[in-house]
Enzyme design. Structure first.
Site, PDB file in Angstrom:
ATOM      1  N   GLY A 177       0.841  -1.204   0.000  1.00  0.00           N
ATOM      2  CA  GLY A 177       0.000   0.000   0.000  1.00  0.00           C
ATOM      3  C   GLY A 177       0.870   1.245   0.000  1.00  0.00           C
ATOM      4  N   ARG A 205       0.967  -4.981  -5.029  1.00  0.00           N
ATOM      5  CA  ARG A 205       1.159  -6.137  -4.147  1.00  0.00           C
ATOM      6  C   ARG A 205       1.398  -7.309  -5.108  1.00  0.00           C
ATOM      7  NH1 ARG A 205      -0.542  -4.085   0.748  1.00  0.00           N
ATOM      8  NH2 ARG A 205      -2.315  -2.670   0.693  1.00  0.00           N
ATOM      9  N   ASP A 258       5.188  -5.046   5.952  1.00  0.00           N
ATOM     10  CA  ASP A 258       5.683  -6.403   6.219  1.00  0.00           C
ATOM     11  C   ASP A 258       5.754  -7.280   4.957  1.00  0.00           C
ATOM     12  OD1 ASP A 258       2.929  -6.524   6.086  1.00  0.00           O
ATOM     13  OD2 ASP A 258       2.689  -7.861   7.802  1.00  0.00           O
ATOM     14  N   THR A 285       4.220   2.375   5.757  1.00  0.00           N
ATOM     15  CA  THR A 285       2.828   1.908   5.755  1.00  0.00           C
ATOM     16  C   THR A 285       2.043   2.774   6.718  1.00  0.00           C
ATOM     17  OG1 THR A 285       1.317   0.163   6.515  1.00  0.00           O
ATOM     18  CG2 THR A 285       3.537   0.049   7.374  1.00  0.00           C
ATOM     19  N   ASP A 302      -0.291   1.813   8.445  1.00  0.00           N
ATOM     20  CA  ASP A 302      -0.834   0.983   9.537  1.00  0.00           C
ATOM     21  C   ASP A 302      -0.046   1.048  10.845  1.00  0.00           C
ATOM     22  OD1 ASP A 302      -2.712   0.205   7.695  1.00  0.00           O
ATOM     23  OD2 ASP A 302      -1.792  -1.729   7.249  1.00  0.00           O
ATOM     24  N   ASP A 313       2.105  -1.021  11.865  1.00  0.00           N
ATOM     25  CA  ASP A 313       1.961  -2.372  12.431  1.00  0.00           C
ATOM     26  C   ASP A 313       3.283  -3.138  12.513  1.00  0.00           C
ATOM     27  OD1 ASP A 313       2.244  -2.585   9.701  1.00  0.00           O
ATOM     28  OD2 ASP A 313       0.634  -4.027   9.415  1.00  0.00           O
ATOM     29  N   MET A 344      -8.587   2.876   8.873  1.00  0.00           N
ATOM     30  CA  MET A 344      -7.826   1.718   8.375  1.00  0.00           C
ATOM     31  C   MET A 344      -6.855   1.193   9.432  1.00  0.00           C
ATOM     32  SD  MET A 344      -6.901   2.363   4.410  1.00  0.00           S
ATOM     33  CE  MET A 344      -8.010   1.839   3.111  1.00  0.00           C
ATOM     34  N   GLY A 345      -6.013   0.284   9.034  1.00  0.00           N
ATOM     35  CA  GLY A 345      -5.006  -0.250   9.957  1.00  0.00           C
ATOM     36  C   GLY A 345      -4.852  -1.753   9.886  1.00  0.00           C
ATOM     37  N   ARG A 346      -5.649  -2.381   9.047  1.00  0.00           N
ATOM     38  CA  ARG A 346      -5.635  -3.846   8.941  1.00  0.00           C
ATOM     39  C   ARG A 346      -5.859  -4.463  10.318  1.00  0.00           C
ATOM     40  NH1 ARG A 346      -3.735  -6.560   4.255  1.00  0.00           N
ATOM     41  NH2 ARG A 346      -2.657  -4.729   3.544  1.00  0.00           N
ATOM     42  N   ALA A 385     -12.132  11.327  21.025  1.00  0.00           N
ATOM     43  CA  ALA A 385     -13.244  10.374  20.838  1.00  0.00           C
ATOM     44  C   ALA A 385     -13.764   9.857  22.175  1.00  0.00           C
ATOM     45  CB  ALA A 385     -12.763   9.205  19.989  1.00  0.00           C
ATOM     46  N   ARG A 424     -25.807  14.414  31.008  1.00  0.00           N
ATOM     47  CA  ARG A 424     -25.272  15.724  31.411  1.00  0.00           C
ATOM     48  C   ARG A 424     -25.281  16.717  30.244  1.00  0.00           C
ATOM     49  NH1 ARG A 424     -20.014  12.973  30.964  1.00  0.00           N
ATOM     50  NH2 ARG A 424     -18.881  14.266  29.495  1.00  0.00           N
ATOM     51  N   LYS A 457     -24.581  16.286  26.883  1.00  0.00           N
ATOM     52  CA  LYS A 457     -23.684  16.157  25.733  1.00  0.00           C
ATOM     53  C   LYS A 457     -24.484  15.810  24.479  1.00  0.00           C
ATOM     54  CE  LYS A 457     -19.377  13.952  24.528  1.00  0.00           C
ATOM     55  NZ  LYS A 457     -18.379  12.967  24.827  1.00  0.00           N
ATOM     56  N   GLN A 490      -7.260   8.158   3.665  1.00  0.00           N
ATOM     57  CA  GLN A 490      -6.154   8.102   4.644  1.00  0.00           C
ATOM     58  C   GLN A 490      -4.817   7.773   4.006  1.00  0.00           C
ATOM     59  OE1 GLN A 490      -7.731   5.623   8.316  1.00  0.00           O
ATOM     60  NE2 GLN A 490      -8.977   5.328   6.510  1.00  0.00           N
TER      61      GLN A 490
END
Ligand code: F6P
Length: 319
Positions: free
Chosen positions: A11, A72, A103, A125, A127, A129, A169-171, A186, A211, A213, A251
């Site tokens: 990627g 790939r 990887d 990458t 990710d 990772d 994303m992030g696999r 978040a 409260r 939000k 992303q």
């Protein structure tokens, strides 16, 4: 060391071009010829290769994607593919290769190292990772993109009093979700490394509602529970209208951040110097504030672990 080839595989990641620029310029400075291999390992099989000059990498430090294009390569996973690549390496008199990617790219590079080819790898990458390094090129830019999305989603979430589930994303790695969730404030972050507690998320949303939000942002990693399934559970159990945004390939593109450009520049510079020093089979990394070089096997065997302390902090900060 007369000729170095460079390729980008897997990627794409913002900052790859800054690495390419650094590799090309460092090599030429050292009187080493640089060849660009197009479309990752596919180009090495097909012989899709061209000579780089100082001006081939002008005006790219700030550009996302990869000017070398990427793939790939399934063919490179086969013995025939690798043998064909070895022939091309011989034909073009390539003395060493700098491989940029994650990887999968490293595994491909390991096959070449096993067959006596000199290789340096640069971790690229979004990710993040790869366990042996704190940062991979592109990760911080992807996080910036996700944080910018969260800011926009907050506006509409607050205006309508809706909950929003943002899938990043992030696999199989939760780092993009974790870092963007922290920076974006978040309410909950869902990662593939840990089992999801939907009751706790719903309780938190309900407490917030009580409260007064009006916005609720839940960031979930693509390798965890499906965003639409999560939204359905939230809506059913909290009675709060819930929408989903899947951030997707946005992303992977865009202008690399300052951190990514600086890391990329130094990784590229170091990758070439390692090869000139005769060192091979090493991957570049950045750990605990220092640049490191690790054996490719060690890098591939290292097991990535999520920073659970950070996740605990999110729970406290979003109380
Ligand atoms: O590895 C980067 C990544 O964007 C992952 O986050 C995602 O799961 C995958 O690539 C998507 O792969 P492809 O580009 O093959 O669709």
């Amino acid at each position: 060391m007369k000729t170095i080839a460079i390729l980008t595989s897997g990627g794409d990641a913002p900052g790859m071009n800054a690495v390419i620029r650094s590799v090309v310029r460092t090599a030429i400075y050292n009187d080493v010829k640089v060849l660009a291999v197009k479309e990752g390992y596919n180009g090495l099989i097909k012989g899709d290769i061209e000579t780089m000059t100082l001006s081939s990498v002008a005006d790219i430090i700030h550009r996302g994607g990869t000017i070398l294009r990427t793939a790939r390569s399934e063919e490179f996973m086969t013995e025939e593919g690798i043998n064909q690549a070895l022939k091309v390496i011989k034909k073009f008199k390539i003395d060493a290769i700098v491989a940029l990617g994650g990887d999968g790219t490293f595994r491909g590079a390991r096959e070449l190292v096993k067959r006596g080819i000199k290789v340096s790898c640069v971790p690229c990458t979004i990710d993040n990772d790869l366990a042996y390094t704190d940062y991979t090129i592109g990760f911080l830019t992807a996080v910036e993109t996700a944080v910018s999305a969260i800011s926009k989603l907050r506006d509409t979430s607050e205006s309508h009093g809706r909950a929003i589930v943002l899938q990043v994303m992030g696999r199989n790695c939760g780092d993009i979700a974790l870092y963007s969730g922290i920076a974006g404030g978040a309410e909950a972050i869902v990662v593939p490394e840990l089992e999801i507690d939907t009751d706790a998320i719903i309780q938190k949303i309900k407490n917030g509602r009580k409260r007064g939000k009006k916005h609720h942002i839940i960031v979930t990693a693509e390798g965890a529970l499906d965003a639409y399934d999560l939204a359905k559970i939230i809506e059913e159990k909290s009675d709060i209208e819930t929408r989903v945004t899947v951030l997707g390939y946005v992303q992977r593109g865009g202008v690399p951040t300052v951190q990514d450009r600086i890391l990329a520049s130094e990784f590229g510079y170091r990758a070439v110097n390692l090869l000139i020093e005769g060192k091979t089979g090493l991957v570049l990394g950045y750990k605990d504030g220092k640049f490191i070089e690790v054996d490719i096997n060690e890098a591939l065997n290292a097991k990535k672990e999520l920073n659970k302390e950070l996740l605990k902090m999110v729970d406290i900060l979003s109380i």
